[in-house]
Design a protein around this motif. Sequence first.
Motif, mmCIF file in Angstrom:
data_model
loop_
_atom_site.group_PDB
_atom_site.id
_atom_site.type_symbol
_atom_site.label_atom_id
_atom_site.label_comp_id
_atom_site.label_asym_id
_atom_site.label_seq_id
_atom_site.Cartn_x
_atom_site.Cartn_y
_atom_site.Cartn_z
ATOM 1 N N ASP A 75 0.846 -1.196 0.000
ATOM 2 C CA ASP A 75 0.000 0.000 0.000
ATOM 3 C C ASP A 75 0.879 1.242 0.000
ATOM 4 O O ASP A 75 1.574 1.524 0.978
ATOM 5 C CB ASP A 75 -0.893 0.008 1.247
ATOM 6 C CG ASP A 75 -1.852 1.182 1.242
ATOM 7 O OD1 ASP A 75 -2.966 1.026 0.715
ATOM 8 O OD2 ASP A 75 -1.473 2.272 1.735
ATOM 9 N N GLN A 102 -0.172 3.917 14.965
ATOM 10 C CA GLN A 102 1.020 4.690 14.561
ATOM 11 C C GLN A 102 1.973 4.911 15.733
ATOM 12 O O GLN A 102 2.760 5.853 15.727
ATOM 13 C CB GLN A 102 0.627 6.045 13.938
ATOM 14 C CG GLN A 102 -0.163 5.918 12.642
ATOM 15 C CD GLN A 102 -0.437 7.254 11.985
ATOM 16 O OE1 GLN A 102 -0.612 8.263 12.655
ATOM 17 N NE2 GLN A 102 -0.490 7.254 10.661
ATOM 18 N N SER A 156 6.425 -1.112 8.796
ATOM 19 C CA SER A 156 7.625 -1.120 9.619
ATOM 20 C C SER A 156 8.842 -0.966 8.726
ATOM 21 O O SER A 156 8.881 -1.511 7.625
ATOM 22 C CB SER A 156 7.750 -2.404 10.432
ATOM 23 O OG SER A 156 8.965 -2.347 11.173
ATOM 24 N N THR A 175 11.687 -1.793 10.200
ATOM 25 C CA THR A 175 12.605 -2.608 10.992
ATOM 26 C C THR A 175 12.533 -4.062 10.536
ATOM 27 O O THR A 175 11.449 -4.662 10.580
ATOM 28 C CB THR A 175 12.189 -2.543 12.486
ATOM 29 O OG1 THR A 175 11.983 -1.180 12.845
ATOM 30 C CG2 THR A 175 13.229 -3.182 13.378
HETATM 31 P P1 NDP Z 1 1.034 1.796 11.809
HETATM 32 O O1 NDP Z 1 -0.135 1.796 12.740
HETATM 33 O O2 NDP Z 1 1.239 0.661 10.864
HETATM 34 O O3 NDP Z 1 2.303 2.030 12.734
HETATM 35 C C1 NDP Z 1 3.596 2.106 12.243
HETATM 36 C C2 NDP Z 1 4.495 2.312 13.455
HETATM 37 O O4 NDP Z 1 4.471 1.123 14.263
HETATM 38 C C3 NDP Z 1 5.929 2.553 13.073
HETATM 39 O O5 NDP Z 1 6.437 3.499 13.986
HETATM 40 C C4 NDP Z 1 6.586 1.211 13.295
HETATM 41 O O6 NDP Z 1 7.940 1.356 13.675
HETATM 42 C C5 NDP Z 1 5.781 0.651 14.432
HETATM 43 N N1 NDP Z 1 5.735 -0.837 14.404
HETATM 44 C C6 NDP Z 1 5.470 -1.612 13.335
HETATM 45 N N2 NDP Z 1 5.516 -2.909 13.666
HETATM 46 C C7 NDP Z 1 5.814 -2.970 14.990
HETATM 47 C C8 NDP Z 1 6.011 -4.029 15.895
HETATM 48 N N3 NDP Z 1 5.897 -5.299 15.501
HETATM 49 N N4 NDP Z 1 6.308 -3.724 17.179
HETATM 50 C C9 NDP Z 1 6.415 -2.436 17.578
HETATM 51 N N5 NDP Z 1 6.236 -1.390 16.752
HETATM 52 C C10 NDP Z 1 5.947 -1.644 15.464
HETATM 53 O O7 NDP Z 1 0.947 3.196 11.005
HETATM 54 P P2 NDP Z 1 0.879 3.648 9.511
HETATM 55 O O8 NDP Z 1 0.410 5.048 9.535
HETATM 56 O O9 NDP Z 1 2.128 3.389 8.798
HETATM 57 O O10 NDP Z 1 -0.299 2.764 8.865
HETATM 58 C C11 NDP Z 1 -0.075 1.626 8.038
HETATM 59 C C12 NDP Z 1 -0.289 1.987 6.583
HETATM 60 O O11 NDP Z 1 -1.573 2.558 6.368
HETATM 61 C C13 NDP Z 1 0.653 3.083 6.068
HETATM 62 O O12 NDP Z 1 1.994 2.642 5.923
HETATM 63 C C14 NDP Z 1 -0.034 3.461 4.799
HETATM 64 O O13 NDP Z 1 0.178 2.487 3.794
HETATM 65 C C15 NDP Z 1 -1.498 3.469 5.264
HETATM 66 N N6 NDP Z 1 -1.934 4.810 5.698
HETATM 67 C C16 NDP Z 1 -2.930 5.413 4.976
HETATM 68 C C17 NDP Z 1 -3.415 6.646 5.323
HETATM 69 C C18 NDP Z 1 -4.511 7.244 4.535
HETATM 70 O O14 NDP Z 1 -4.818 8.439 4.726
HETATM 71 N N7 NDP Z 1 -5.136 6.528 3.640
HETATM 72 C C19 NDP Z 1 -2.873 7.407 6.465
HETATM 73 C C20 NDP Z 1 -1.834 6.693 7.186
HETATM 74 C C21 NDP Z 1 -1.414 5.437 6.800
HETATM 75 P P3 NDP Z 1 9.213 1.030 12.726
HETATM 76 O O15 NDP Z 1 8.853 1.406 11.328
HETATM 77 O O16 NDP Z 1 10.265 1.894 13.315
HETATM 78 O O17 NDP Z 1 9.501 -0.433 12.897
#
Ligand code: NDP
Length: 276
Positions: free
Chosen positions: A45, A192, A233, A235
């Motif tokens: 996505d 997030q 992520s 990571t």
């Molecule tokens: P998420 O809720 O997926 O959170 C991402 C955060 O969680 C990052 O800081 C990541 O850290 C952390 N994380 C991920 N996996 C773990 C884990 N296993 N343990 C602990 N922490 C973790 O937020 P997003 O906003 O990225 O939402 C997901 C997707 O939704 C987006 O990437 C995008 O594709 C979509 N989106 C769409 C929007 C819209 O308006 N349509 C708005 C926002 C998002 P790290 O990366 O450092 O590992």
Amino acid sequence: MTVPTLTLNDGHAIPQLGFGVFQVDPAETERIVSAALEAGYRHIDTAAVYGNEEGVGRAIAASGIPRDEIFVTTKLWNGDQGRDTARGAIETSLEKLGLDHVNLYLIHWPRPDLDRYVETFQQMEAFKAEGLTHSIGVSNFHQPHLQRLLDETGTVPAINQIELHPAFAQRALREFQEPLGIHTESWGPLGQGKYDLFGEKAVTDAAEAHGVTPAQVVIRWHLQNGVIVFPKSSTPERIVQNFDVFGFELTGDEIAAIDALDRGQRVGADPDTATF
Ligand code: NDP
């Protein structure tokens, strides 16, 4: 591991678990998406505004995975809404992705103040007919925005991608969408990282009971609620961990305890008033 698929209202299948790339550094995107594809994800996505479509495209090309085995979503940014601008937006996205079609094209935000989402969606109906995208949908639409699309275009979007996590479970909107055949995608599925979701007792109890991490419990909660989810992520261990969610199942009581965390708490913008 085969991820379950859901069938959209236009007959296309979508993997229920994917990988989101919001805030993935464009310079790192190829490497990170390659790691996700290596881990087994087959649903990515992205969005024009994330600035990383090129990296997504390069990772897909380098993977050697057949195109029809990867589900790719991108989104039309708000400034490109309109009868005359939408085509340029999808053409630019496809060029950056290096693809001749995406699987799903979404209007990123309704921006009701612009009053252009109906004509934009009508353009997207043409893109679907031309094969530039297999499916069309919307993101961040509230019930009145969806109702207006239905009334004025007669086309039911395949998807509404909305902020959704335990503290903001969007039950009323999901209940409106379900009988219409609009599938829900969760964005910000892990909140997030903006509140202490992973410290909630309902989440930590389930994690302990199943010997998994709180993040895996929350992803499982999305899947068992029937929504489509693509945690982000950057990571490597978390990319793998977030995909490893098919070896356990939450009980009805565990789901109910996480459902009870809903308190209408957004972490993102309100689509009714957002002006970016
Ligand atoms: P998420 O809720 O997926 O959170 C991402 C955060 O969680 C990052 O800081 C990541 O850290 C952390 N994380 C991920 N996996 C773990 C884990 N296993 N343990 C602990 N922490 C973790 O937020 P997003 O906003 O990225 O939402 C997901 C997707 O939704 C987006 O990437 C995008 O594709 C979509 N989106 C769409 C929007 C819209 O308006 N349509 C708005 C926002 C998002 P790290 O990366 O450092 O590992």
